[in-house]
Design an enzyme around this catalytic site. Structure first.
Site, short mmCIF file in Angstrom:
data_model
loop_
_atom_site.label_atom_id
_atom_site.label_comp_id
_atom_site.label_asym_id
_atom_site.label_seq_id
_atom_site.Cartn_x
_atom_site.Cartn_y
_atom_site.Cartn_z
N ARG A 191 -58.37 39.98 73.90
CA ARG A 191 -57.68 40.38 75.12
C ARG A 191 -57.27 41.86 75.08
O ARG A 191 -57.42 42.60 76.06
CB ARG A 191 -56.45 39.48 75.27
CG ARG A 191 -55.58 39.71 76.45
CD ARG A 191 -54.54 38.61 76.51
NE ARG A 191 -55.14 37.35 76.92
CZ ARG A 191 -55.39 37.02 78.18
NH1 ARG A 191 -55.08 37.85 79.15
NH2 ARG A 191 -55.93 35.87 78.49
N HIS A 236 -49.75 36.85 95.90
CA HIS A 236 -49.73 35.45 95.47
C HIS A 236 -49.62 34.56 96.71
O HIS A 236 -48.81 34.84 97.60
CB HIS A 236 -48.55 35.22 94.52
CG HIS A 236 -48.52 33.83 93.99
ND1 HIS A 236 -49.40 33.39 93.02
CD2 HIS A 236 -47.75 32.76 94.32
CE1 HIS A 236 -49.16 32.11 92.76
NE2 HIS A 236 -48.17 31.72 93.54
N GLU A 261 -43.24 41.51 83.40
CA GLU A 261 -43.75 40.84 82.20
C GLU A 261 -43.97 39.35 82.41
O GLU A 261 -44.58 38.68 81.57
CB GLU A 261 -42.79 41.05 81.02
CG GLU A 261 -42.82 42.45 80.42
CD GLU A 261 -42.04 43.48 81.23
OE1 GLU A 261 -41.44 43.12 82.28
OE2 GLU A 261 -42.05 44.66 80.83
C1 GRF Z 1 -55.85 35.14 96.94
O1 GRF Z 1 -55.49 33.89 97.44
C2 GRF Z 1 -54.69 35.78 96.22
O2 GRF Z 1 -53.46 35.43 96.77
C3 GRF Z 1 -54.83 35.20 94.84
O3 GRF Z 1 -56.21 35.16 94.61
C4 GRF Z 1 -56.90 35.05 95.85
C5 GRF Z 1 -57.87 36.20 95.91
O4 GRF Z 1 -58.71 36.14 97.04
N1 GRF Z 1 -54.10 36.02 93.90
P1 GRF Z 1 -59.70 37.33 97.35
O5 GRF Z 1 -60.58 37.52 96.12
O6 GRF Z 1 -58.90 38.55 97.66
O7 GRF Z 1 -60.51 36.86 98.52
#
Ligand code: GRF
Length: 198
Positions: free
Chosen positions: A64, A108, A141
């Protein structure tokens, strides 16, 4: 505002940001687009648009830390003001967060702090909430936890499935991400958990 974008998949949020910049609705320059998945549709699209693109395959690195080191090398060279995670499915280390404190933004698909982590829309449905939505926040974090910049709500309808709810939230995500980046372009102060617009 110099903007770097990190993605892993479809790239519809990247597309929304690109569209807003191209239409003159967001005063930003996309200075690089990075994907940890070489076959992500999002990075292919970015390449077609002529952006500085980097497919940095996490599977090609010993661990990672080695992968993130390379991502940081590319990012540092691009000198971004802000880094937008747009469906980037890798956790950032504490040292990455520290180096770009309050400059890494994530989206999110829930109203945080409800339903962090994967399958947020299905989590919301299973819980039986009547309102969900999306959150654009600074990355700290912890997973899906930093100071909130913008939220948009979506009503949960009768007979909703994870697919229908996800699709309606996604439309709001595209608007929310552009709104949040506009807020950042104008300037913010972060006091504790609160993002104060200048
Ligand atoms: C979205 O639902 C975002 O909220 C999540 O991952 C998805 C990404 O979609 N974090 P995209 O690749 O931008 O179409």
């Amino acid at each position: 505002m110099r903007l770097a974008i990190l993605l892993s998949g479809r790239g519809s949020n990247f597309q929304a940001i690109h569209d807003a910049v191209r239409r003159g609705e967001l005063d930003a320059e996309i200075v690089c687009v990075i994907s940890n998945r070489p076959d992500a549709p999002g990075i292919q699209r970015a390449r077609e648009y002529g952006y500085d693109t980097h497919a940095i395959d996490h599977k090609a690195y010993a661990d990672r830390a080695a992968h993130e080191h390379e991502v940081l090398r590319v990012l540092d060279a691009a000198r971004p003001d802000f880094i937008a995670l747009a469906g980037y499915m890798r956790l950032l280390s504490a040292s990455f967060v520290e180096r770009y404190r309050n400059r890494v933004v994530n989206i999110h698909p829930s109203l945080l702090p409800a339903f962090p982590g994967v399958d947020a829309q299905a989590q919301a449905l299973a819980y039986g909430v009547k309102v969900s939505g999306c959150t654009v926040h600074f990355v700290d974090e912890h997973l899906d936890a930093g100071p909130i910049i913008v939220q948009r709500t979506v009503d949960v309808l009768d007979g909703e499935t994870a697919a229908t709810l996800s699709a309606r939230i996604l439309r709001q995500e595209h608007q929310a991400y552009v709104d949040a980046l506009r807020v950042l372009a104008r300037g913010v102060r972060v006091v504790g958990r609160t993002v104060i617009r200048e």
